[in-house]
Design a protein around this motif. Structure first.
Motif, short mmCIF file in Angstrom:
data_model
loop_
_atom_site.label_atom_id
_atom_site.label_comp_id
_atom_site.label_asym_id
_atom_site.label_seq_id
_atom_site.Cartn_x
_atom_site.Cartn_y
_atom_site.Cartn_z
N SER A 293 0.87 -1.17 0.00
CA SER A 293 0.00 0.00 0.00
C SER A 293 0.91 1.22 0.00
O SER A 293 1.81 1.33 0.83
N HIS A 294 0.67 2.14 -0.94
CA HIS A 294 1.59 3.26 -1.14
C HIS A 294 1.09 4.58 -0.59
O HIS A 294 1.77 5.60 -0.74
N HIS A 295 -0.10 4.60 0.03
CA HIS A 295 -0.67 5.87 0.47
C HIS A 295 -1.16 5.76 1.91
O HIS A 295 -1.73 4.75 2.31
N ARG A 296 -0.99 6.83 2.66
CA ARG A 296 -1.29 6.81 4.09
C ARG A 296 -2.74 7.15 4.39
O ARG A 296 -3.20 6.99 5.51
N PHE A 297 -3.50 7.68 3.42
CA PHE A 297 -4.92 7.94 3.62
C PHE A 297 -5.66 7.61 2.33
O PHE A 297 -5.07 7.56 1.25
N PRO A 298 -6.96 7.35 2.41
CA PRO A 298 -7.71 6.87 1.24
C PRO A 298 -7.86 7.93 0.16
O PRO A 298 -8.50 8.96 0.34
N LEU A 299 -7.27 7.67 -1.00
CA LEU A 299 -7.28 8.63 -2.09
C LEU A 299 -8.57 8.59 -2.91
O LEU A 299 -8.72 9.38 -3.84
N ASN A 300 -9.43 7.64 -2.62
CA ASN A 300 -10.69 7.62 -3.38
C ASN A 300 -11.72 8.58 -2.80
O ASN A 300 -12.82 8.70 -3.33
N GLY B 79 -17.02 15.14 -0.84
CA GLY B 79 -17.64 14.07 -0.08
C GLY B 79 -17.95 12.83 -0.88
O GLY B 79 -18.33 11.80 -0.31
N ASP B 80 -17.81 12.90 -2.22
CA ASP B 80 -18.01 11.71 -3.03
C ASP B 80 -16.81 10.77 -2.88
O ASP B 80 -15.77 11.14 -2.33
N GLN B 81 -16.98 9.56 -3.41
CA GLN B 81 -15.86 8.64 -3.45
C GLN B 81 -15.89 7.85 -4.75
O GLN B 81 -16.93 7.70 -5.38
N LEU B 82 -14.71 7.38 -5.14
CA LEU B 82 -14.58 6.53 -6.33
C LEU B 82 -14.64 5.08 -5.89
O LEU B 82 -14.07 4.70 -4.87
N HIS B 83 -15.33 4.25 -6.70
CA HIS B 83 -15.38 2.83 -6.40
C HIS B 83 -15.40 2.07 -7.72
O HIS B 83 -15.71 2.62 -8.78
N TYR B 84 -15.02 0.79 -7.62
CA TYR B 84 -14.99 -0.04 -8.81
C TYR B 84 -16.40 -0.40 -9.24
O TYR B 84 -17.27 -0.72 -8.42
N ALA B 85 -16.61 -0.37 -10.55
CA ALA B 85 -17.87 -0.83 -11.15
C ALA B 85 -17.52 -1.74 -12.31
O ALA B 85 -16.46 -1.61 -12.93
N ALA B 86 -18.37 -2.70 -12.60
CA ALA B 86 -18.10 -3.65 -13.68
C ALA B 86 -19.40 -4.02 -14.37
O ALA B 86 -20.47 -4.02 -13.75
N ALA C 5 -5.05 0.28 -4.55
CA ALA C 5 -4.62 1.45 -5.31
C ALA C 5 -4.88 2.75 -4.57
O ALA C 5 -4.16 3.73 -4.73
N PHE C 6 -5.93 2.80 -3.74
CA PHE C 6 -6.29 4.03 -3.06
C PHE C 6 -5.61 4.17 -1.70
O PHE C 6 -5.83 5.16 -1.01
N GLY C 7 -4.84 3.20 -1.29
CA GLY C 7 -4.20 3.25 0.02
C GLY C 7 -4.87 2.38 1.04
O GLY C 7 -4.32 2.10 2.10
N LEU C 8 -6.11 1.95 0.78
CA LEU C 8 -6.81 1.01 1.64
C LEU C 8 -7.56 0.04 0.73
O LEU C 8 -7.81 0.35 -0.44
N PRO C 9 -7.90 -1.14 1.21
CA PRO C 9 -8.54 -2.12 0.33
C PRO C 9 -9.90 -1.64 -0.18
O PRO C 9 -10.79 -1.29 0.60
N VAL C 10 -10.04 -1.59 -1.49
CA VAL C 10 -11.32 -1.31 -2.13
C VAL C 10 -11.59 -2.50 -3.06
O VAL C 10 -10.91 -2.66 -4.06
N PRO C 11 -12.52 -3.37 -2.69
CA PRO C 11 -12.73 -4.59 -3.48
C PRO C 11 -13.01 -4.29 -4.94
O PRO C 11 -13.79 -3.40 -5.28
N VAL C 12 -12.34 -5.05 -5.81
CA VAL C 12 -12.58 -4.93 -7.25
C VAL C 12 -13.93 -5.58 -7.55
O VAL C 12 -14.26 -6.63 -7.01
N ALA C 13 -14.69 -4.93 -8.43
CA ALA C 13 -16.02 -5.45 -8.77
C ALA C 13 -15.90 -6.79 -9.48
O ALA C 13 -14.81 -7.21 -9.89
N GLY C 14 -17.05 -7.44 -9.66
CA GLY C 14 -17.06 -8.75 -10.31
C GLY C 14 -16.55 -8.70 -11.73
O GLY C 14 -16.17 -7.65 -12.25
N SER C 15 -16.57 -9.82 -12.40
CA SER C 15 -16.00 -9.92 -13.74
C SER C 15 -16.75 -9.02 -14.71
O SER C 15 -17.93 -8.74 -14.56
N GLY C 16 -16.02 -8.57 -15.69
CA GLY C 16 -16.61 -7.71 -16.70
C GLY C 16 -15.69 -6.55 -16.99
O GLY C 16 -14.57 -6.45 -16.48
#
Length: 854
Positions: free
Chosen positions: A54-61, A66-73, A176-187
Motif C-alpha cells: 500500500s503506497h498511500h497513508r490515507f484513502p485517495l478515493n 464528499g463523493d468517493q470513487l469505487h470499482y464498477a463492472a 490502489a487508493f491506500g486502503l482495500p477497495v474490493p474490485v467489482a465482479g467480472s466484466g
C-alpha cells in the motif's frame, strides 16, 4: 496519436498518475495531495510468503466534495460503454481499468505480458475516445512513455475486455487508493463516482509493516531469502520507488522555493537513490535466477535508502536502529556510534507502549522499563557515592539484572556480568581483574553470595528480598541522574572467558564494536517492533547481547526463559507466542531426547538463530520440522569479535549439501568485516585458521600480556605474529584459533586449532582444566579429552599419569571451576602417547580411549 509528457506527474504509477489527472477538476492541489499521501506499507501475513503493498497513508478515493470513487463492472460491453459515457457526461472524466498489452502506444502491445493498467478518459466523440496516459516506465518489452490521444471504440473494448489477473495484480488494484477497495465482479471495469459511505475503522486488515524504517529492513531479509523468486515483486517495488521519487522531487522543489538549498539537495539525493532501486533489484533478481545471487547489492541499495529516509538523531545521539554506520555503508552519511543505551532509548522513545520485557510474572513496557532504569541509576549513585565506572551483575535471569545492565549503561559504566552458578572464588577473581567498583546482587546471586559479600571489598547494590520492588513500585524518590555520554572506543561490557593460564581472561568490547554488530544482525535476523524474542543465554555468555539488545534495539519484546524453560522450548515458545528463538544447538538434542520436539509444534517462529557450538544437520532437520515457518540461521563468532561474525541460513527446501563433518556451514564473514585463512606458517590457504579484523574486532585483552600470539599482521602474502613489542592497531587480524574450510562455496567450521572447545555452548580452554589438575603432587602428566557422546554432545574426560588419585581428591581440585568444566571421569595410564616431534598425540590418545570405552 501524439506523445504528451506530463512533467509534474512524471514518475507516478499508472493509477496514481491517472488519479492525479482526475483530481485536476477538483478544488485541490493534486500534486501536493499525492506527495503528502505517499508512504510505504507491506502486508506480511499472506499465504506462501506473498506480499501486498500500500503506497498511500490515507484513502485517495475520497473526493473533496464528499463523493468517493469505487470499482464498477459490467459483463455486457454495450451496457458498460453506456455507463462509462454517462459517467463522462456527469463528471467530465472517468478512469477505466484496461490491459496494457492492448494499448497501441505500449511496448507490450501485441506481445504481452498482460497487466492491469489505469487509463483516464476525458471525452467521447462518436466512435472515438480521448485518453490521457501519464505513465512512463521500463517494461519487460521496452520503455513506455506518457501519451495523450484518441482510441477507437473497438480498441477501447479490446483493452477493457476482462482478464484473468494474477493474485498480486488483483491486490495492486484493491490497494490502489491506500486502503482495500474490493474490485467489482467480472466484466469491463471502471471507477464510478458515488456518494461516500462510512469508512471502515481498520483500513488495512491483516499484519502490516508501515514506514521505511520497518518495511525496508524486512525487504532486505525477504529478498535475501527469496531473491530468485522475486520477479512478481519487482512491479510493487518499482511502484514504491516511483512514488518516492515523485514525493522527494516535489518536496525538494518546495524546499528550493523557500530558500532551503540544503533541504532541496537532500531530497534530490533521496530521489536519485529511489530511482536507482528498480534497476539494482532487477539486476539482482535476474542474476539470482542464473544462480548468481547478488544479496550484497540488495542489502547495500536498501540500506542506503534507509540512511536517507531516517530522520536526524535526537539530542541524546540515539538514531533509528536501521541506519547503517559509515563503515558498513560508504555511500551513506557518516553516523555517530550508538551506545547500547542509545539503542534501547531510541526504541523506548519510538515505541513507549510496546512490551519491552517479560520475566517470570513481570511484564514492563518500554516506558515502564525506562522509568525503572532511571530509578536504579539513582540508586547506584547513592550506594557508591559517585557515578560507577565498572558494574558487576551477579544475577541470573532476573528483572533486577536487566534493569541493572541498562542503568549501568545509562551512567556510562562498563557492565561485567558474573556467573551466579560459578564458585565465589571465580567471581572474586573477576571482580579484582575487572576493577569493579560496584556489584548488583539479588535473590538469584547463587550459593556463593555470602562468600562474595564477605570478600569482594567493593560496594554492593543489594536488591534481595523486597528491595527489588522499588524498581517498579517505588516507595521513595531517588536522586535524579543524567545520561552519561560515551565515546566510540569506550568499553560497553567485559566478558570473561576461560584462559590457558588457569585464570579467567577478560575480553572488553567497545561501544563501536557492539554498534557495528547490532546494525548488522537486527536487519539480518529481521528483528522488528512486532518481534517476540527468547532470552536463553546467561548474561555472562556474550550470546545474550544479541538476544537482549537485538530485541531492545528493534522495539520488540524480550521473553526471558527461566532455567526449566530452556530445556522445554516448545512449551516456552507456545506460552510466549515467540517469533524468534536463540540458543545453543545442544538444546535441540536435549528436547529431541525428551520427545518434546514434535513436527509442527512451533508454528509462530519465523526466525531461529543458533550459535555457541556446532549445529549438526540432524539438529537443523529436527528444528525445521518442529518450526516449519522459521528461518534457521547458524551463527559463529568468538567473544573477541563481538558475539557473531558469520551467518548461514539453512535452505528451507531441504537442499542443504552435506559437509565433510555433517555440520551446518557457518556462512561467510559479515560484509563489513575482513577475513583470511592462514596455515601454521601464517600463509594464506583454503583450509586453515580463520583470522578476522574490522569494526567488530575487540581492542585487545584486559591484560595486555594476553595479546601476544593472538594477533597477526598480514600483507596478503605472509603473516607476522604479534609479540606485544609494538602497539596493537586496528590493522592487526585476530586469530580465532578455529580451523575453517570453504566447502560448496561457504565456510565450514572444522574444530579448534588449539585445545579450546565448546561444551554446551560454553567456551572452555582444556589447558585451564589441565593446569588445575596438575596441582596435585601425585600427577605427572594430564590431558583432558573431548569425546562426543551418543547424543551428540561433547563430554570431557581426563587422562593422567603418575600416582593414582581418588575421585574425592579430583572433586576438590576442580571445585573452583564451573560445573561444565568438570570432567565426567578421570582415567589413569602408565604413559601418554607422543607424536614424532614430542608433542602429545591427542588424536591417538582419543582413539585409544574410545576403543577401551566401547
Amino acid at each position: 496519436m501524439t506523445a504528451a509528457p506530463q512533467p509534474e506527474l512524471a514518475g507516478l504509477s499508472c493509477y496514481t498518475g491517472s488519479l492525479a489527472g482526475y483530481l485536476d477538476g477538483e478544488p485541490v492541489d493534486a500534486a501536493e495531495l499525492l506527495a503528502n499521501s505517499i508512504r510505504l506499507a507491506v502486508r506480511i501475513d499472506l499465504p506462501e510468503g506473498a506480499l501486498a503493498f500500500s503506497h498511500h497513508r490515507f484513502p485517495l478515493n475520497r473526493l473533496p466534495n464528499g463523493d468517493q470513487l469505487h470499482y464498477a463492472a459490467e459483463a455486457d460491453p454495450q451496457r458498460a460503454l453506456a455507463a462509462i459515457t454517462a459517467e463522462l457526461s456527469r463528471h467530465g472524466r472517468v478512469i477505466v481499468v484496461v490491459d496494457n498489452a492492448e494499448l497501441p502506444w505500449s511496448p507490450s502491445y501485441g506481445v504481452g505480458p498482460s497487466a492491469p493498467h489505469w487509463l483516464l478518459l476525458s471525452t467521447r466523440e462518436e466512435d472515438k475516445w480521448h485518453v490521457v496516459d501519464p505513465f512512463s516506465g521500463l517494461l519487460p518489452a521496452g520503455e513506455q512513455h506518457p501519451f495523450t490521444g484518441w482510441l477507437s471504440t473497438e480498441s477501447l473494448l479490446a483493452a477493457l475486455a476482462p482478464r484473468d489477473w494474477a493474485p498480486e495484480q488483483l491486490r495492486r488494484n484493491e490497494l490502489a487508493f491506500g486502503l482495500p477497495v474490493p474490485v467489482a465482479g467480472s466484466g469491463l471495469t471502471w471507477l464510478g463516482r458515488v456518494q461516500a459511505t462510512r469508512q471502515a475503522e481498520d483500513p488495512l486488515p491483516g499484519n502490516w509493516l508501515t514506514g521505511c524504517d520497518q518495511v525496508l529492513p524486512f525487504l532486505i531479509g525477504h529478498l535475501e531469502r527469496r531473491l530468485a523468486e522475486s520477479g512478481p515483486l519487482l512491479d510493487d517495488l518499482w511502484a514504491a520507488a516511483q512514488h518516492h521519487v515523485f514525493r522527494h522531487r516535489w518536496l525538494g522543489e518546495r524546499a528550493g522555493v523557500l530558500g532551503d538549498l540544503a533541504g532541496a539537495a537532500r531530497h534530490e539525493s533521496a530521489a536519485q537513490a529511489w530511482a536507482s532501486l528498480p534497476k539494482a533489484l532487477r539486476f539482482a533478481v535476474e542474476s539470482a535466477s542464473r544462480g548468481r545471487p547478488r544479496a550484497t547489492l540488495v542489502r547495500t541499495t536498501l540500506n542506503h535508502l534507509l540512511a536517507l529516509e531516517t530522520p536526524p538523531a535526537p539530542a541524546y545521539h540515539a538514531v533509528s536502529h536501521h541506519t547503517p554506520i559509515s563503515t558498513r555503508d560508504p555511500e551513506g552519511p557518516a553516523m555517530p556510534t550508538r551506545t547500547l543505551y542509545d539503542w534501547f532509548l531510541n526504541s523506548a522513545t519510538q515505541h513507549p507502549d510496546n512490551t519491552a520485557i517479560e520475566v517470570s510474572t513481570q511484564s514492563l513496557t518500554y516506558a515502564e522499563l525506562r522509568a525503572a532504569v532511571e530509578r536504579l541509576s539513582g540508586a547506584m549513585v547513592e550506594v557508591l557515592g559517585r557515578t560507577p565506572t565498572r558494574v558487576g551483575l551477579l544475577t541470573s535471569r532476573s528483572l533486577a539484572g536487566y534493569v541493572g545492565y541498562l542503568a549501568a549503561q545509562r551512567l556510562g559504566a562498563a557492565c561485567v556480568p558474573l556467573n551466579s552458578a560459578a564458585p565465589a572464588v571465580r567471581n572474586l577473581t573477576i571482580t579484582t581483574e575487572a576493577e569493579l567498583d560496584l556489584t548488583l546482587v539479588d535473590d538469584t546471586s547463587g550459593d556463593g553470595l555470602a562468600e562474595y559479600r564477605r570478600d569482594c571489598g567493593i560496594a554492593l547494590l543489594d536488591l534481595t528480598g523486597d528491595r527489588v520492588r522499588e524498581l517498579t513500585s517505588p516507595s521513595r524518590e531517588y536522586k535524579e541522574t543524567e545520561v552519561v555520554p560515551r565515546g566510540a572506543e569506550d568499553v560497553a561490557y567485559i566478558i570473561f572467558t576461560s584462559g590457558t593460564t588457569g585464570k579467567p581472561k577478560g575480553v572488553p568490547t567497545t561501544q563501536s564494536n557492539v554498534d557495528a554488530f547490532l546494525a548488522e544482525v537486527i536487519e539480518r535476523y529481521t528483528l522488528l517492533p512486532t518481534s517476540r524474542v527468547s532470552q536463553t543465554f546467561e548474561m555472562s555468555f556474550d550470546g545474550s547481547i544479541v538476544e537482549i539488545f537485538g530485541t531492545w534495539g528493534s522495539g520488540g519484546a524480550l521473553c526471558v526463559a527461566q532455567h526449566g524453560d530452556v530445556f522445554t522450548p516448545v512449551k516456552f515458545v507456545k506460552a510466549k507466542q515467540l517469533t524468534h528463538w536463540m540458543s545453543v544447538p545442544s538444546l535441540i538434542s536435549f528436547a529431541t531426547r525428551l520427545r518434546a520436539l514434535a513436527p509442527g509444534s512451533m508454528p509462530t517462529l519465523t526466525g531461529s538463530m543458533f550459535g555457541g557450538e556446532a549445529l549438526t544437520m540432524e539438529q537443523a532437520e529436527a528444528w525445521s520440522a518442529a518450526a516449519p515457518s522459521t528461518r534457521i540461521l547458524n551463527c559463529y563468532g568468538p567473544t573477541e569479535t563481538t558475539v557473531t561474525v558469520t551467518g548461514y541460513e539453512v535452505p528451507l527446501d531441504g537442499s542443504q549439501q552435506e559437509t565433510s563433518n555433517r555440520t551446518i556451514p557457518i556462512g561467510d564473514v559479515y560484509p563489513h568485516m575482513e577475513s583470511v585463512l592462514l596455515d601454521a606458517n601464517l600463509r594464506p590457504v583454503d583450509d586453515g585458521e580463520l583470522c578476522v579484523r574490522g569494526p567488530q574486532r575487540f581492542p585487545g585483552y584486559l591484560d595486555p600480556a594476553e595479546n601476544a600470539g593472538r594477533f597477526v599482521s598480514f600483507d596478503g602474502v605472509q603473516g607476522e605474529l604479534f609479540t606485544g613489542g609494538a602497539p596493537l592497531t586496528e590493522k592487526h587480524w585476530y586469530r580465532t584459533g578455529d580451523r575453517v574450510r570453504r566447502e560448496h562455496g561457504t565456510l565450514v567450521h572444522l574444530g579448534r586449532i588449539d585445545e579450546q572447545v565448546k561444551v554446551r555452548g560454553n567456551r572452555v580452554e582444556l589447558g585451564e582444566i589441565e593446569s588445575v589438575l596438575r596441582r596435585h603432587p601425585a600427577i605427572a602428566e594430564v590431558v583432558v579429552l573431548t569425546i562426543r557422546g551418543a547424543d551428540g554432545e561433547i563430554d570431557l574426560y581426563a587422562v593422567y599419569t603418575g600416582g593414582k588419585v581418588s575421585d574425592a581428591e579430583f572433586a576438590g581440585l576442580v571445585e573452583g571451576l564451573p560445573t561444565y568444566m568438570h570432567p565426567r571421569g578421570y582415567h589413569h595410564r602408565e604413559e601418554i602417547p607422543l607424536t614424532t616431534v614430542g608433542k602429545v598425540d591427542r588424536k591417538l590418545l582419543t582413539d585409544q580411549f574410545v576403543a577401551v570405552a566401547r
